[in-house]
Design an enzyme around this catalytic site. Sequence first.
Site, PDB file in Angstrom:
ATOM      1  N   ASP A 199      -1.363   6.515  -9.036  1.00 14.59           N
ATOM      2  CA  ASP A 199      -1.777   6.323  -7.644  1.00 14.59           C
ATOM      3  C   ASP A 199      -0.564   6.328  -6.724  1.00 14.59           C
ATOM      4  OD1 ASP A 199      -2.691   5.467  -5.198  1.00 14.59           O
ATOM      5  OD2 ASP A 199      -3.658   3.649  -5.938  1.00 14.59           O
ATOM      6  N   ASP A 248     -11.063   0.505   1.492  1.00 16.76           N
ATOM      7  CA  ASP A 248      -9.723   0.857   1.032  1.00 16.76           C
ATOM      8  C   ASP A 248      -8.795   0.686   2.225  1.00 16.76           C
ATOM      9  OD1 ASP A 248      -7.368   2.026   0.273  1.00 16.76           O
ATOM     10  OD2 ASP A 248      -8.214   3.987  -0.209  1.00 16.76           O
ATOM     11  N   LYS A 274       0.769  -2.141   6.425  1.00 22.25           N
ATOM     12  CA  LYS A 274       0.534  -2.682   5.088  1.00 22.25           C
ATOM     13  C   LYS A 274       1.855  -3.014   4.387  1.00 22.25           C
ATOM     14  CE  LYS A 274      -1.985  -1.372   0.858  1.00 22.25           C
ATOM     15  NZ  LYS A 274      -2.852  -0.303   0.325  1.00 22.25           N
ATOM     16  N   GLU A 320      -6.587  -1.008  -6.730  1.00 21.62           N
ATOM     17  CA  GLU A 320      -6.913   0.379  -6.389  1.00 21.62           C
ATOM     18  C   GLU A 320      -7.105   1.267  -7.617  1.00 21.62           C
ATOM     19  OE1 GLU A 320      -3.783   1.311  -3.649  1.00 21.62           O
ATOM     20  OE2 GLU A 320      -4.568  -0.055  -2.133  1.00 21.62           O
TER      21      GLU A 320
END
Lengths: 628, 183
Positions: free
Chosen positions: A207, A25, A86, A185
């Site tokens: 999420d 992850d 990211k 994800e």
Amino acid sequence: MALLQIAEPGQSPEPHALKRAVGIDLGTTNSLVATVRNNRAETLSDIDGRVLLPSVVRYTQEGVVVGHEAKAAAAIDPLNTLISIKRLMGRGNEELQNQEKQFSYRFVSNNSVVPHIETAGGIKTPIEISAEILSELAMRGKETLGGELDGVVITVPAYFDDAQRQATKDAASIAGLNVLRLLNEPTAAAVAYGLDKQDSGVIAIYDLGGGTFDISILRLTKGVFEVLATGGNSALGGDDFDYAIMQWVCEQLSTEQTPLTVEELSPEQERELLTLSCDLKEQLTDKSTAVISYKKNDIELTREQLNQLIDPLIAKTLLACKRSLRDAGIDKADIANVVMVGGSTRNLRVRQNVAELFECEPLVDIDPDRVVAMGAALQADILVGNKPDSDLLLLDVVPLSLGLETMGGLVEKVIHRNTTIPVTKAQEFTTFKDGQTAMSIHVLQGERELVSDCRSLARFELRGIPPMVAGAAHIRITFQVDADGLLSVNAEETSTGVAAEIIVKPSYGLSDDEVTDMLRDSFSNAKRDIEIRAQREQQVEAERLIEALSIALEEDGQELLSADEFKALSLAIDNLKRSHNEDGADKIRAEIERVNGLSDAFAARRMDNNIKKALSGHHLNEFDNTSL
Amino acid sequence: MDFSQNYFELFGIPKAFLVDTMMLADKYRQLQKELHPDKFANKSASEQRLSVQFSSHINTAYQTLKSPLLCAEYLLELADFPVNSHSLTIDDSAFLYKQMEWREGLADLSAEISSPSLDVMSTTKQLEALMLEVVDERQQLLESFEAYFHQQKLNEAKQAVAKLHFVEKMLSEIDRLEESLLD
């Protein structure tokens, strides 16, 4: 009687031995790695027992540090310590304008479309920085599992566009990892909860991570997850909560004589205040009032005040949830389960709002920080071949529509969002001038009608179109999105069969040359190292091929191949076995190509067999016992 | 895989308009369980390539048969009577008149939504009433397509498809307007 097999030295002795696979992850704030042992997914910790690896990379003249040590240096060395990287993945230089305030790094202006950052360790791209994080986690996996990894699954936000996915895959290739799949994800989280063990139902996955928000609506039927709709915001997350709190803190610190605004903070001050803001937020998880102290000022924040600060941000996520429900054609009453993912779902205000929207209590049993990595590990275990009897299948979708620029700056959609992948779709175009031999094609991603409102993915030049009168040429442009959600585009003039030459210019990605250059840089520039690495890559590829084909031949080689075909293919495999231990990369590659060429027909027949099996509803081996 | 098979043959189901969606979904999942690229992640490159092609083909086939409009067009295509949606004309003035009325209604509602004195409740109700009317029309068109196609009256069937295009476009515009009410 079965013949005993004796393995040659140096080859995988037992093709059915368990493979080493991990799920990663790669998060905005923290990253994790997990693997499956004794049929259970577990996250792997470092020697100090810490599972979370802060997604922070610090470059110094001595080298690079990743994780906790780097994070600790964030306040003292903000320019060389890269956090939340990211958010820059797959982003272009020009797109940085909006986010610049949150990134006080030294951006280098150069010709590349990808942002480059100057650090004490040299000039780095977000892709290389992410590769450092991946390497660190892969190392943890290797140490735990005791050897080189056979494959990894890396998770990405469902809402990531093509450029962001490609950047992630490039980072993995720089880290030298064999990517089995880029997995969304939310889908990973559903797998981790073992919801596939249930019979059927519709599930919502909410999420909210550090930097991204995703909502996915999935339908489960007998082990098959179909993503019905996905939505979200790839620039909204818990970091924005911290930022909102920091703005408020600045207001509290301001006096009439000395006003303090976020814009005037030095990078060091900003880091410090952000850390304090994050602290305030975390204190309020189980207290109703939180206090921090900054330069002898005590600042108090109540939970009500915090809620006021973050409510507008939460409202944005709820709106996306409603949109996705509409896209999926699902009434909220039909949702059986809501799964919470991401550290920011620890926030009670978030949980309360989500429960109210879906009218059901969300699932929070698995640590929201770990759940994605665990799901990725379970999927990696299946994909690498450790669970041949698994019934689990994930059918994911394209998150954003893909299209082409047409006359007048409009976008013609070729593949609509929420289309199940993999998908291939062709569209025909024609020339508008007599004798036109070239055509420029612009590929875009997004929902809006104007080119200027969508994200540019790539520009193509088609050349070598045979000269014809206007409107006579039939240019077929084919879009293919693979199971990783990555797009490739092909073009052909169909009336003459001339495949037009394509020159791709990725709008926000690295060109192949740039990736090669980075690979070279990551190997200390020694020519010998590069050769060894290239050879090693081909050896791994050869081993995979040998193993896959040996099993296939054993399973149904006799049945599907003529004696001659069987002999030719076996011979080619033997040659490859010999070659892959001794020869250089080019020779091995040539042998691999030979084997691939000979196995194409076999592969096709095996696939046809699979189709027959699927439609008869039985596996052939079910009949093995009765065939005598 | 035989790419010359039609989608009905591919799924092993009888060729018909409005197929049994439960059975179709079941066959679809069975095929994907065997052919999806996830089943070939550790197989040879040739098998991986083929799997992407096959799996895409199955996805397209499934989407086509699942959607009444796409399925209607596909049936006409198989009957060598393909529909070019860009050059369809409708010669039914009653339908065209009805369609104009809908458009006017939609424009009025759109104006209401952007006006400052928006009454969300009443606008939502009107929008829903309009949608029900259009959905009703769609149902009738689907039934008439089925009847015409069954009787091999392909020209009439094609007209029904042309009208369905208008109806679907109308529905997606109503949908978009309803979404803007959510914001």
